[in-house]
Scaffold this motif. Structure first.
Motif, PDB file in Angstrom:
ATOM      1  N   HIS A 142       0.827  -1.208   0.000  1.00 24.42           N
ATOM      2  CA  HIS A 142       0.000   0.000   0.000  1.00 24.42           C
ATOM      3  C   HIS A 142       0.864   1.261   0.000  1.00 24.42           C
ATOM      4  N   PHE A 143       1.942   1.240   0.780  1.00 23.04           N
ATOM      5  CA  PHE A 143       2.834   2.397   0.825  1.00 23.04           C
ATOM      6  C   PHE A 143       3.591   2.553  -0.493  1.00 23.04           C
ATOM      7  N   ASP A 165       2.478   1.650  -3.413  1.00 24.91           N
ATOM      8  CA  ASP A 165       1.505   2.201  -4.360  1.00 24.91           C
ATOM      9  C   ASP A 165       1.287   3.685  -4.111  1.00 24.91           C
ATOM     10  N   ALA A 166       1.161   4.056  -2.847  1.00 22.83           N
ATOM     11  CA  ALA A 166       0.937   5.463  -2.518  1.00 22.83           C
ATOM     12  C   ALA A 166       2.117   6.315  -2.951  1.00 22.83           C
ATOM     13  N   ARG A 167       3.336   5.812  -2.738  1.00 30.52           N
ATOM     14  CA  ARG A 167       4.531   6.557  -3.143  1.00 30.52           C
ATOM     15  C   ARG A 167       4.578   6.719  -4.663  1.00 30.52           C
ATOM     16  N   TYR A 209       1.968   6.706  -6.788  1.00 30.00           N
ATOM     17  CA  TYR A 209       0.939   7.643  -7.234  1.00 30.00           C
ATOM     18  C   TYR A 209       1.235   9.075  -6.798  1.00 30.00           C
ATOM     19  N   LEU A 210       1.882   9.237  -5.666  1.00 29.49           N
ATOM     20  CA  LEU A 210       2.286  10.574  -5.239  1.00 29.49           C
ATOM     21  C   LEU A 210       3.319  11.144  -6.202  1.00 29.49           C
TER      22      LEU A 210
END
Length: 92
Positions: free
Chosen positions: A4-5, A7-9, A11-12
Motif C-alpha cells: 500500500h505504501f 503504491d501510494a509513493r 501515485y504521489l
C-alpha cells in the motif's frame, strides 16, 4: 514496505509530475509575455537530453530505488531478529 505504501509513493510521484507539468503549462504564456517585455524572446530552447544523459538519469533513479529497497529489507530483517531474540529470552 507494505504494498500500500509502495503504491501510494508511486501515485504521489505521478501526481507531482502532473502538477509540475500543469504549472509549467499554465505559466508558459506569462513567461512568453515577460520575455517579450524584457526583450529576451530570441533565446534558444534548451537542448533535449542526449541518450547518454537519459541513461545516466535512469540508472541514478534505479540506484536510488535499489538503495531504498535494500534499506527496507535490512530494517525488516533487524526487526525480525530482534523479535526472535525477544522470544528466546522469554522462553528461558
Amino acid at each position: 514496505m507494505s504494498k500500500h505504501f509502495e503504491d501510494a509513493r508511486y501515485y504521489l510521484g505521478r501526481a507531482t509530475e502532473h502538477a509540475k507539468a500543469g504549472v509549467v503549462e499554465e505559466l508558459e504564456p506569462v513567461e512568453a509575455r515577460v520575455k517579450e517585455l524584457v526583450g529576451r524572446e530570441d533565446e534558444e530552447p534548451e537542448p533535449e537530453p542526449s541518450r547518454l544523459d537519459k541513461l545516466q538519469s535512469d540508472l541514478k533513479r534505479l540506484e536510488e530505488r535499489a538503495e531504498g529497497e535494500a534499506r527496507e529489507a535490512v530494517a525488516s530483517a533487524r526487526k525480525r531478529v530482534t523479535e526472535y531474540r525477544g522470544r528466546d529470552a522469554a522462553e528461558e
